[in-house]
Motif scaffolding. Structure first.
Motif, PDB file in Angstrom:
ATOM      1  N   VAL A  86      36.718  52.189  63.388  1.00 29.01           N
ATOM      2  CA  VAL A  86      37.676  52.000  62.301  1.00 29.01           C
ATOM      3  C   VAL A  86      38.916  51.307  62.869  1.00 29.01           C
ATOM      4  O   VAL A  86      39.568  51.846  63.764  1.00 29.01           O
ATOM      5  CB  VAL A  86      38.081  53.344  61.668  1.00 29.01           C
ATOM      6  N   PRO A  87      39.245  50.119  62.381  1.00 25.93           N
ATOM      7  CA  PRO A  87      40.431  49.406  62.887  1.00 25.93           C
ATOM      8  C   PRO A  87      41.706  50.227  62.695  1.00 25.93           C
ATOM      9  O   PRO A  87      41.799  51.052  61.780  1.00 25.93           O
ATOM     10  CB  PRO A  87      40.464  48.132  62.025  1.00 25.93           C
ATOM     11  N   ASP A  88      42.680  49.983  63.547  1.00 22.96           N
ATOM     12  CA  ASP A  88      43.954  50.698  63.451  1.00 22.96           C
ATOM     13  C   ASP A  88      44.658  50.428  62.124  1.00 22.96           C
ATOM     14  O   ASP A  88      45.483  51.230  61.678  1.00 22.96           O
ATOM     15  CB  ASP A  88      44.875  50.283  64.608  1.00 22.96           C
ATOM     16  N   SER A  89      44.337  49.294  61.499  1.00 23.26           N
ATOM     17  CA  SER A  89      44.994  48.922  60.243  1.00 23.26           C
ATOM     18  C   SER A  89      44.444  49.686  59.038  1.00 23.26           C
ATOM     19  O   SER A  89      44.960  49.556  57.928  1.00 23.26           O
ATOM     20  CB  SER A  89      44.839  47.417  59.995  1.00 23.26           C
ATOM     21  N   ILE A  90      43.393  50.476  59.259  1.00 24.75           N
ATOM     22  CA  ILE A  90      42.777  51.230  58.159  1.00 24.75           C
ATOM     23  C   ILE A  90      43.039  52.723  58.338  1.00 24.75           C
ATOM     24  O   ILE A  90      42.739  53.301  59.382  1.00 24.75           O
ATOM     25  CB  ILE A  90      41.261  50.963  58.088  1.00 24.75           C
ATOM     26  N   LYS A  91      43.596  53.329  57.307  1.00 25.19           N
ATOM     27  CA  LYS A  91      43.842  54.771  57.311  1.00 25.19           C
ATOM     28  C   LYS A  91      42.585  55.485  56.821  1.00 25.19           C
ATOM     29  O   LYS A  91      42.020  55.124  55.784  1.00 25.19           O
ATOM     30  CB  LYS A  91      45.025  55.105  56.398  1.00 25.19           C
ATOM     31  N   LEU A  92      42.152  56.485  57.555  1.00 24.13           N
ATOM     32  CA  LEU A  92      40.940  57.222  57.205  1.00 24.13           C
ATOM     33  C   LEU A  92      41.304  58.581  56.623  1.00 24.13           C
ATOM     34  O   LEU A  92      42.017  59.367  57.241  1.00 24.13           O
ATOM     35  CB  LEU A  92      40.068  57.403  58.450  1.00 24.13           C
TER      36      LEU A  92
END
Length: 210
Positions: A86-92
């Motif tokens: 999961v890229p750092d730019s995406i909040k999970l």
């Protein structure tokens, strides 16, 4: 057979990449090590992509015969993110609401959820929020995978689960058709909602035994 013929060299490449990564970690020249690691990361990404294509082709072509067992969905979700980056730019955001163990096919449900997670991540190249919900309602298990990406074009919506239909520049158009086959093999249904510029939400409903 073709799938195995492709997977065998892929596994060899993956093993060699692991050895190379370990060797680079011991290299005293940091600049050289950094460049080598960038190359290894790129090779690993492409290897994972090829592996996914093979899996999609195999899952689409082979008959699906679910083998039911008690499955802990919390562990399934955790295992997905051990392999999916999961890229750092995406909040999970994950909300399982104390989801109970259910009787289903471990391999198939993991494959279906993994494909939807990968699709959601790819739908947000500039970042966003990926939300995963799971809950039990009556005699149904409900899974929701939602992204805040660009949404699905209107002209594609009616054909979204059709093989070889894709909205991505890079893709075979088999991922969602595989998900639909899996869900239906498990006796369930899959639906989606999508708004341009706001994102897409997929909802899977699986029947539960009493």
């Amino acid at each position: 057979m073709i799938g195995h013929d492709i997977r065998n060299p892929l596994q060899a490449i993956t093993s060699e990449l692991y050895i190379a990564r370990q060797s680079i970690a011991e290299t005293p020249i940091k600049e050289l090590a950094g460049l080598a690691l960038e190359s290894i990361n790129l090779i690993e990404e492409q290897t994972d992509y090829i592996s996914k294509i093979v899996s999609d082709l195999q899952d689409y072509a082979r008959p699906l015969k679910p083998e039911l067992e008690e499955v802990d969905i919390t562990k399934v979700i955790a295992s997905i993110f051990q392999t999916v980056k999961v890229p750092d730019s995406i909040k999970l955001v994950i909300d399982l609401k104390g989801f109970p163990k259910i009787e289903t096919d471990l391999t198939l449900i993991r494959r279906a959820l993994s494909n939807l997670v990968i699709n959601a991540i790819q739908a947000m190249p500039e970042g966003g929020t990926l939300t995963i919900n799971a809950e039990k309602t009556g005699r149904q298990a409900i899974f929701k995978i939602e992204d805040t990406g660009k949404g699905i074009p209107e002209e594609v919506k009616n054909r979204l689960f059709t093989p070889l239909v894709t909205t991505k520049a890079k893709g075979q158009g088999l991922g969602l058709s595989v998900v639909k086959r899996i869900v239906e093999a498990l006796g369930g249904t899959i639906m989606f909602e999508s708004k341009s510029g706001k994102g897409t939400k997929f909802t899977i409903r699986l029947p539960l035994k009493e």
